[in-house]
Scaffold this motif. Sequence first.
Motif, PDB file in Angstrom:
ATOM      1  N   GLY A 125      11.588  59.680  31.835  1.00 35.77           N
ATOM      2  CA  GLY A 125      11.892  59.164  33.171  1.00 35.77           C
ATOM      3  C   GLY A 125      11.556  57.691  33.302  1.00 35.77           C
ATOM      4  N   ARG A 126      10.386  57.300  32.786  1.00 32.42           N
ATOM      5  CA  ARG A 126       9.992  55.882  32.845  1.00 32.42           C
ATOM      6  C   ARG A 126      10.924  55.024  31.995  1.00 32.42           C
ATOM      7  NH1 ARG A 126       4.646  57.854  31.965  1.00 32.42           N
ATOM      8  NH2 ARG A 126       4.673  56.930  29.885  1.00 32.42           N
ATOM      9  N   ARG A 127      11.271  55.529  30.827  1.00 33.27           N
ATOM     10  CA  ARG A 127      12.151  54.773  29.947  1.00 33.27           C
ATOM     11  C   ARG A 127      13.535  54.607  30.561  1.00 33.27           C
ATOM     12  NH1 ARG A 127      10.933  51.080  26.870  1.00 33.27           N
ATOM     13  NH2 ARG A 127       9.044  52.302  26.556  1.00 33.27           N
ATOM     14  N   LEU A 128      14.016  55.655  31.223  1.00 32.43           N
ATOM     15  CA  LEU A 128      15.335  55.578  31.859  1.00 32.43           C
ATOM     16  C   LEU A 128      15.331  54.529  32.966  1.00 32.43           C
ATOM     17  CD1 LEU A 128      18.030  57.110  31.445  1.00 32.43           C
ATOM     18  CD2 LEU A 128      17.387  58.550  33.368  1.00 32.43           C
ATOM     19  N   ALA A 129      14.256  54.479  33.752  1.00 32.22           N
ATOM     20  CA  ALA A 129      14.154  53.467  34.805  1.00 32.22           C
ATOM     21  C   ALA A 129      14.125  52.063  34.209  1.00 32.22           C
ATOM     22  CB  ALA A 129      12.899  53.717  35.647  1.00 32.22           C
ATOM     23  N   HIS A 130      13.401  51.900  33.116  1.00 30.73           N
ATOM     24  CA  HIS A 130      13.345  50.595  32.456  1.00 30.73           C
ATOM     25  C   HIS A 130      14.709  50.203  31.922  1.00 30.73           C
ATOM     26  CE1 HIS A 130      12.043  47.310  29.876  1.00 30.73           C
ATOM     27  NE2 HIS A 130      12.631  47.918  28.853  1.00 30.73           N
ATOM     28  N   TRP A 131      15.399  51.133  31.270  1.00 30.43           N
ATOM     29  CA  TRP A 131      16.724  50.825  30.725  1.00 30.43           C
ATOM     30  C   TRP A 131      17.715  50.465  31.826  1.00 30.43           C
ATOM     31  CZ3 TRP A 131      16.625  55.727  27.165  1.00 30.43           C
ATOM     32  CH2 TRP A 131      15.852  55.453  26.035  1.00 30.43           C
ATOM     33  N   THR A 132      17.607  51.137  32.981  1.00 27.69           N
ATOM     34  CA  THR A 132      18.476  50.805  34.106  1.00 27.69           C
ATOM     35  C   THR A 132      18.251  49.365  34.558  1.00 27.69           C
ATOM     36  OG1 THR A 132      18.525  53.113  34.856  1.00 27.69           O
ATOM     37  CG2 THR A 132      19.112  51.429  36.466  1.00 27.69           C
ATOM     38  N   SER A 133      16.988  48.942  34.564  1.00 26.06           N
ATOM     39  CA  SER A 133      16.656  47.570  34.930  1.00 26.06           C
ATOM     40  C   SER A 133      17.248  46.576  33.928  1.00 26.06           C
ATOM     41  CB  SER A 133      15.135  47.400  35.004  1.00 26.06           C
ATOM     42  OG  SER A 133      14.779  46.068  35.263  1.00 26.06           O
ATOM     43  N   VAL A 134      17.196  46.914  32.646  1.00 27.51           N
ATOM     44  CA  VAL A 134      17.776  46.054  31.610  1.00 27.51           C
ATOM     45  C   VAL A 134      19.282  45.916  31.825  1.00 27.51           C
ATOM     46  CG1 VAL A 134      18.277  45.881  29.142  1.00 27.51           C
ATOM     47  CG2 VAL A 134      15.982  46.544  29.903  1.00 27.51           C
ATOM     48  N   ILE A 135      19.939  47.033  32.109  1.00 32.16           N
ATOM     49  CA  ILE A 135      21.388  47.024  32.328  1.00 32.16           C
ATOM     50  C   ILE A 135      21.744  46.206  33.569  1.00 32.16           C
ATOM     51  CG2 ILE A 135      23.302  48.521  33.019  1.00 32.16           C
ATOM     52  CD1 ILE A 135      22.107  50.642  31.115  1.00 32.16           C
ATOM     53  N   ALA A 136      20.967  46.372  34.642  1.00 31.94           N
ATOM     54  CA  ALA A 136      21.224  45.608  35.862  1.00 31.94           C
ATOM     55  C   ALA A 136      21.097  44.110  35.597  1.00 31.94           C
ATOM     56  CB  ALA A 136      20.265  46.037  36.968  1.00 31.94           C
ATOM     57  N   GLY A 137      20.082  43.717  34.819  1.00 28.81           N
ATOM     58  CA  GLY A 137      19.907  42.312  34.483  1.00 28.81           C
ATOM     59  C   GLY A 137      21.078  41.770  33.674  1.00 28.81           C
ATOM     60  N   ALA A 138      21.618  42.612  32.779  1.00 29.96           N
ATOM     61  CA  ALA A 138      22.779  42.191  31.985  1.00 29.96           C
ATOM     62  C   ALA A 138      24.008  42.037  32.868  1.00 29.96           C
ATOM     63  CB  ALA A 138      23.038  43.192  30.866  1.00 29.96           C
ATOM     64  N   CYS A 139      24.143  42.875  33.882  1.00 31.04           N
ATOM     65  CA  CYS A 139      25.247  42.741  34.832  1.00 31.04           C
ATOM     66  C   CYS A 139      25.102  41.468  35.650  1.00 31.04           C
ATOM     67  CB  CYS A 139      25.316  43.959  35.750  1.00 31.04           C
ATOM     68  SG  CYS A 139      25.939  45.462  34.964  1.00 31.04           S
ATOM     69  N   GLU A 140      23.880  41.151  36.067  1.00 26.65           N
ATOM     70  CA  GLU A 140      23.651  39.908  36.807  1.00 26.65           C
ATOM     71  C   GLU A 140      24.092  38.705  35.987  1.00 26.65           C
ATOM     72  OE1 GLU A 140      19.729  41.308  39.434  1.00 26.65           O
ATOM     73  OE2 GLU A 140      19.478  40.108  37.634  1.00 26.65           O
ATOM     74  N   GLN A 141      23.744  38.704  34.712  1.00 27.22           N
ATOM     75  CA  GLN A 141      24.052  37.564  33.847  1.00 27.22           C
ATOM     76  C   GLN A 141      25.529  37.463  33.512  1.00 27.22           C
ATOM     77  OE1 GLN A 141      24.935  37.855  30.283  1.00 27.22           O
ATOM     78  NE2 GLN A 141      25.312  35.650  30.336  1.00 27.22           N
ATOM     79  N   SER A 142      26.169  38.621  33.262  1.00 25.29           N
ATOM     80  CA  SER A 142      27.533  38.621  32.733  1.00 25.29           C
ATOM     81  C   SER A 142      28.622  38.599  33.802  1.00 25.29           C
ATOM     82  CB  SER A 142      27.748  39.854  31.843  1.00 25.29           C
ATOM     83  OG  SER A 142      27.654  41.051  32.602  1.00 25.29           O
ATOM     84  N   GLY A 143      28.262  38.820  35.047  1.00 27.59           N
ATOM     85  CA  GLY A 143      29.245  38.812  36.120  1.00 27.59           C
ATOM     86  C   GLY A 143      29.818  40.180  36.451  1.00 27.59           C
ATOM     87  N   ARG A 144      29.354  41.234  35.782  1.00 29.23           N
ATOM     88  CA  ARG A 144      29.840  42.570  36.105  1.00 29.23           C
ATOM     89  C   ARG A 144      29.289  43.013  37.454  1.00 29.23           C
ATOM     90  NH1 ARG A 144      29.577  46.866  31.181  1.00 29.23           N
ATOM     91  NH2 ARG A 144      30.690  48.073  32.774  1.00 29.23           N
ATOM     92  N   ASN A 145      30.123  43.690  38.226  1.00 29.72           N
ATOM     93  CA  ASN A 145      29.686  44.206  39.521  1.00 29.72           C
ATOM     94  C   ASN A 145      29.592  45.728  39.551  1.00 29.72           C
ATOM     95  OD1 ASN A 145      29.327  41.737  40.949  1.00 29.72           O
ATOM     96  ND2 ASN A 145      31.547  41.504  41.003  1.00 29.72           N
ATOM     97  N   ARG A 146      29.785  46.339  38.401  1.00 32.66           N
ATOM     98  CA  ARG A 146      29.556  47.769  38.245  1.00 32.66           C
ATOM     99  C   ARG A 146      28.612  47.979  37.063  1.00 32.66           C
ATOM    100  NH1 ARG A 146      33.096  50.843  41.260  1.00 32.66           N
ATOM    101  NH2 ARG A 146      35.038  49.798  41.902  1.00 32.66           N
ATOM    102  N   LEU A 147      27.579  48.775  37.267  1.00 35.50           N
ATOM    103  CA  LEU A 147      26.686  49.097  36.168  1.00 35.50           C
ATOM    104  C   LEU A 147      27.312  50.200  35.320  1.00 35.50           C
ATOM    105  CD1 LEU A 147      24.746  47.641  38.171  1.00 35.50           C
ATOM    106  CD2 LEU A 147      22.949  49.177  37.353  1.00 35.50           C
ATOM    107  N   PRO A 148      27.298  50.074  33.999  1.00 40.30           N
ATOM    108  CA  PRO A 148      27.761  51.192  33.189  1.00 40.30           C
ATOM    109  C   PRO A 148      26.901  52.424  33.456  1.00 40.30           C
ATOM    110  CG  PRO A 148      26.656  49.528  31.842  1.00 40.30           C
ATOM    111  CD  PRO A 148      26.840  48.936  33.194  1.00 40.30           C
ATOM    112  N   ALA A 149      27.528  53.585  33.411  1.00 37.09           N
ATOM    113  CA  ALA A 149      26.785  54.832  33.629  1.00 37.09           C
ATOM    114  C   ALA A 149      25.780  55.016  32.499  1.00 37.09           C
ATOM    115  CB  ALA A 149      27.753  56.009  33.681  1.00 37.09           C
ATOM    116  N   LEU A 150      24.554  55.353  32.848  1.00 34.88           N
ATOM    117  CA  LEU A 150      23.498  55.595  31.872  1.00 34.88           C
ATOM    118  C   LEU A 150      23.057  57.049  31.993  1.00 34.88           C
ATOM    119  CD1 LEU A 150      21.426  54.617  29.744  1.00 34.88           C
ATOM    120  CD2 LEU A 150      19.930  54.003  31.678  1.00 34.88           C
ATOM    121  N   GLU A 151      23.268  57.827  30.937  1.00 30.46           N
ATOM    122  CA  GLU A 151      22.890  59.231  30.960  1.00 30.46           C
ATOM    123  C   GLU A 151      21.451  59.399  30.485  1.00 30.46           C
ATOM    124  OE1 GLU A 151      25.587  61.901  29.107  1.00 30.46           O
ATOM    125  OE2 GLU A 151      27.376  60.970  29.980  1.00 30.46           O
TER     126      GLU A 151
END
Length: 244
Positions: A125-151
């Motif tokens: 659970g903690r790792r999933l929350a951390h990975w979601t934060s990493v993905i959100a940061g990559a979206c901020e940088q790259s201009g994406r406005n949708r986060l890829p689904a993370l299972e």
Amino acid sequence: MRIPRVYVNQPLLAGHEVLLPEQAGEHVARVLRLERGHPLILFNGDGREWDARLVTLVKRAVTAQIFTVREADREAPLQLTLAQGIARGEKMDWILQKATELGVARIVPLVTERTEVKLDEERAGRRLAHWTSVIAGACEQSGRNRLPALEPPQRLDRWIGSLGENLALRLALLPDGDTSLRQLPSVEKGAVLVVGPEGGLSEHDMTLLGQGGFRGLRLGPRILRTETAGVAALAALQALYGDL
């Protein structure tokens, strides 16, 4: 003037004031040292983005006023899923970050026979929350406005069993795979790409994948590390069949 982009996991509405997430607020106030009135771009994952300006910059209470909204969906037309054998520490973060920048639509952390990272329910659970934060940061940088689904992390056999009649092309990166990128059949329905962890995919893993309809994909004569292999394959697929 650089306009920072901030992911806000809540509904956004023009004319409203919104409290920025604590980490994002700390970044704009203390790292970037922005002042009241500085423009921001906010997004919440629905494909749109909002123009906003900083209103308050006090500790743990950085807020922005929202003004206008616009459609800005920058998703890749090629639907790609990365099923990544969980790698250790920062390697996994790097993989998630770069896969997001390359436009992957879905990410599945896999537990394979040679996966060294052990996750109980609490750690997962903690790792999933951390990975979601990493993905959100990559979206901020790259201009994406949708986060890829993370299972959630899951075992390889159970994940293969859950695929059902998914029509996407099923690929597993193997140094001695029998298919090259230019020999692939149609990818109009997208592709699902499996990458092993640091120790690679075992014979048992490859048997499961073969039974699940996955074909071996080779990238060339050199063996790539897990943090290189998936990113290289995604970039090549996007260049050949996507929007790069």
